[in-house]
Design an enzyme around this catalytic site. Structure first.
Site, PDB file in Angstrom:
ATOM      1  N   GLY A  43       1.299  -0.912  -0.518  1.00 12.16           N
ATOM      2  CA  GLY A  43       0.215  -0.251  -0.364  1.00 12.16           C
ATOM      3  C   GLY A  43       0.714   1.529   0.041  1.00 12.16           C
TER       4      GLY A  43
ATOM      5  N   ARG B 277       5.305   5.121   1.493  1.00 12.01           N
ATOM      6  CA  ARG B 277       6.168   6.299   1.270  1.00 12.01           C
ATOM      7  C   ARG B 277       5.820   7.824   1.281  1.00 12.01           C
ATOM      8  NH1 ARG B 277      12.234   6.167  -1.313  1.00 12.01           N
ATOM      9  NH2 ARG B 277      11.097   4.792  -3.478  1.00 12.01           N
TER      10      ARG B 277
ATOM     11  N   LYS C 156       5.921  11.129  -2.476  1.00 15.20           N
ATOM     12  CA  LYS C 156       7.274  10.133  -1.836  1.00 15.20           C
ATOM     13  C   LYS C 156       7.858  10.572  -1.034  1.00 15.20           C
ATOM     14  CE  LYS C 156       9.486   7.189  -4.918  1.00 15.20           C
ATOM     15  NZ  LYS C 156       9.204   6.681  -6.602  1.00 15.20           N
TER      16      LYS C 156
ATOM     17  N   ARG D 248       4.020  14.703  -6.293  1.00 14.90           N
ATOM     18  CA  ARG D 248       3.382  14.554  -7.899  1.00 14.90           C
ATOM     19  C   ARG D 248       2.104  14.855  -7.457  1.00 14.90           C
ATOM     20  NH1 ARG D 248       3.644   8.794  -6.793  1.00 14.90           N
ATOM     21  NH2 ARG D 248       5.693   8.921  -7.756  1.00 14.90           N
TER      22      ARG D 248
ATOM     23  N   ARG E 205      -4.678   2.561  -8.853  1.00 15.07           N
ATOM     24  CA  ARG E 205      -4.493   1.580  -9.322  1.00 15.07           C
ATOM     25  C   ARG E 205      -4.709   0.372  -9.714  1.00 15.07           C
ATOM     26  NH1 ARG E 205       1.374   2.791  -6.705  1.00 15.07           N
ATOM     27  NH2 ARG E 205       0.013   4.641  -5.551  1.00 15.07           N
TER      28      ARG E 205
ATOM     29  N   ASP F  14       0.972  -2.706  -9.195  1.00 14.10           N
ATOM     30  CA  ASP F  14       0.778  -1.806  -8.658  1.00 14.10           C
ATOM     31  C   ASP F  14       1.491  -0.431  -9.004  1.00 14.10           C
ATOM     32  OD1 ASP F  14       3.246  -3.416  -7.238  1.00 14.10           O
ATOM     33  OD2 ASP F  14       3.610  -1.821  -5.945  1.00 14.10           O
ATOM     34  N   ASN F  15       2.274  -0.044  -9.432  1.00 15.10           N
ATOM     35  CA  ASN F  15       2.653   0.644 -10.745  1.00 15.10           C
ATOM     36  C   ASN F  15       1.944   1.340 -12.099  1.00 15.10           C
ATOM     37  OD1 ASN F  15       4.352   0.981  -8.956  1.00 15.10           O
ATOM     38  ND2 ASN F  15       6.232   0.257  -9.666  1.00 15.10           N
TER      39      ASN F  15
END
Length: 452
Positions: free
Chosen positions: A91, A94, A114, A180, A187, A253-254
């Site tokens: 999950g 960070r 991030k 970002r 996702r 997950d990306n």
């Protein structure tokens, strides 16, 4: 502090998903918040470019809430396949979703972080980001934006004054927090978690949210959602190859369901058209190599289809998945034509030009960046030799799509070889010299303007 009243449109629609989708968290408290990069061009799209530096650091370094948006940061929950091994223990470990806003086009945008501290999903990590990692992410996102790849944008890079120790790079090293700007952070792994937990009600709620808030469609049809993801992911992957880009870690997950690339770790730009070129030192089997990226993304989209099987029949999902190849090929053709600086002439002519270009790049292993620079700026020089004769002929017959008079074309191609990245970082590490970093950003943006 100054929010643009015409462009600043705060949102908090993610709260409609409810508690099962996220954990409320707190940001880390950093010893310092020193702004090293602020992307006012991206900030202008959501009405944040008028913030003074003090307010910028307060919101993007200390994470004071943006007015009218989320009252507290949210660490999103998801699962995922990591190098084809399923993990239910991941999950936002960070990072978190800090705010939501509408951009000038009306799209729902997330501000995601991030390196902002630990969350319930940090496992044994410290929730931090190295300054080098943040610099690399900024460079990647700027370069991809210029090369017409659908990508998140790095909005802010702030050095935090902490010292980090890492096993995979020289330590101690400096720390940073990155923000970002992305068109959502939902996702494939978000859907996988709900399928794993057999939560059909939450799955239907997530489908409605994505269709309404991210695709702008009044629908709750999971097959329609999968069709969107297939087409968007195919376009993203085609753009990767035309850019010569290797993401490095295309885990489920990306993969953002909006078809927007994000999360740049061990990325590289391939120096030549080498299908086996890898970005990550730990990708020993080349699972995510340059030429295998379409296969990798297609495999991930299949995992979304498997997850949606919780709430619909298999047959229409299989039919949608089978559309990936049909979506990818024309997307690849258009991406290559864009990089060549040409417009579509006819399906046959377009296909012939792209096939000839790919064959010549493969056969000669010439520099990708230099070739596309020459192809866009002028007819290919004779120095390319006989291998390029067919490409040269087909280029001459293809209609140009942009003005070649931009000053950029009188120089040399802007590229991002790994040596440049390391040199930029070395200047920062050894002398806190950010001039090469900012010079590279300026060069990338000049290239982007010329390509447009």
């Amino acid at each position: 502090m100054a929010f643009d009243p015409q462009a600043y449109r705060p949102e908090s629609t993610i709260l409609s998903l409810g508690d099962p989708f996220y954990d409320v968290v707190e940001a880390a408290r950093f010893p310092q918040t020193t702004i090293k990069y602020r992307n006012d061009r991206a900030a202008a799209e959501v009405g944040l470019d008028g913030l003074d530096d003090e307010s910028w650091a307060a919101h993007f370094g200390r994470f004071e809430p943006l007015p009218g948006s989320l009252p507290q940061p949210l660490a999103l929950r998801y699962h995922g396949h990591q190098f084809r091994s399923y993990s239910p223990d991941i999950g936002d470990g960070r990072g978190f979703t800090f705010a939501q806003l509408r951009d000038r086009a009306g799209r729902l945008m997330d501000l995601g972080t991030k390196g902002s501290g630990t969350t319930p999903w940090s496992r044994f990590g410290d929730g931090r980001l190295t300054l080098k990692g943040a610099v690399r992410e900024v460079l990647a996102s700027e370069m991809l934006e210029a090369l017409n790849v659908p990508t998140s944008r790095s909005l802010s890079l702030i050095e935090t004054g902490e010292t980090l120790f890492r096993e995979d790079e020289p330590s101690p090293t400096r720390a940073a927090v990155l923000v970002r700007l992305s068109h959502g952070h939902i996702r494939i792994g978000t859907f996988q978690r709900l399928a794993f937990e057999r939560d059909a009600q939450a799955m239907r709620r997530l489908v409605r949210y994505v269709m309404r808030e991210l695709y702008g469609e009044d629908s709750d049809d999971p097959v329609a959602l999968l069709t969107q993801v297939v087409e968007r992911s195919a376009r993203m992957t085609a753009a990767y190859l035309a850019a010569g880009f290797v993401h490095g870690v295309l885990n489920s997950d990306n993969i953002n369901v909006t078809g927007e690339s994000f999360d740049y770790g061990p990325w590289r730009f391939a120096p030549s058209w080498d299908a086996g070129f890898t970005a990550a030192y730990f990708d020993a089997d080349g699972l995510y190599a340059f030429g295998r990226q379409p296969e990798a993304v297609h495999w991930n989209v299949k995992q979304l289809a498997a997850s949606l099987r919780l709430i619909t029949r298999a047959d229409p999902l299989i039919h949608a998945i089978d559309g990936f190849a049909a979506a990818y090929q024309p997307a690849f053709t258009q991406a290559m034509l864009w990089r060549l600086g040409r417009r579509s002439a006819s399906p046959d002519a377009d296909c012939a030009l792209v096939q000839a270009t790919e064959a010549a790049l493969l056969a000669t292993q010439t520099s990708i960046d230099q070739f596309f620079f020459d192809a866009f700026a002028q007819p290919l020089p004779d120095s390319y030799g006989a291998a390029w004769d067919r490409v040269r002929t087909l280029l001459a017959a293809a209609p140009p799509r942009a003005d070649r008079s931009h000053d950029y074309w009188a120089g040399t191609p802007c590229a991002m070889p790994i040596d440049d990245v390391e040199a930029i970082w070395a200047a920062i590490r050894d002398a806190d010299d950010w001039a090469p970093f900012h010079a590279k950003i300026a060069a990338i943006r000049a290239m982007g303007a010329a390509l447009r």
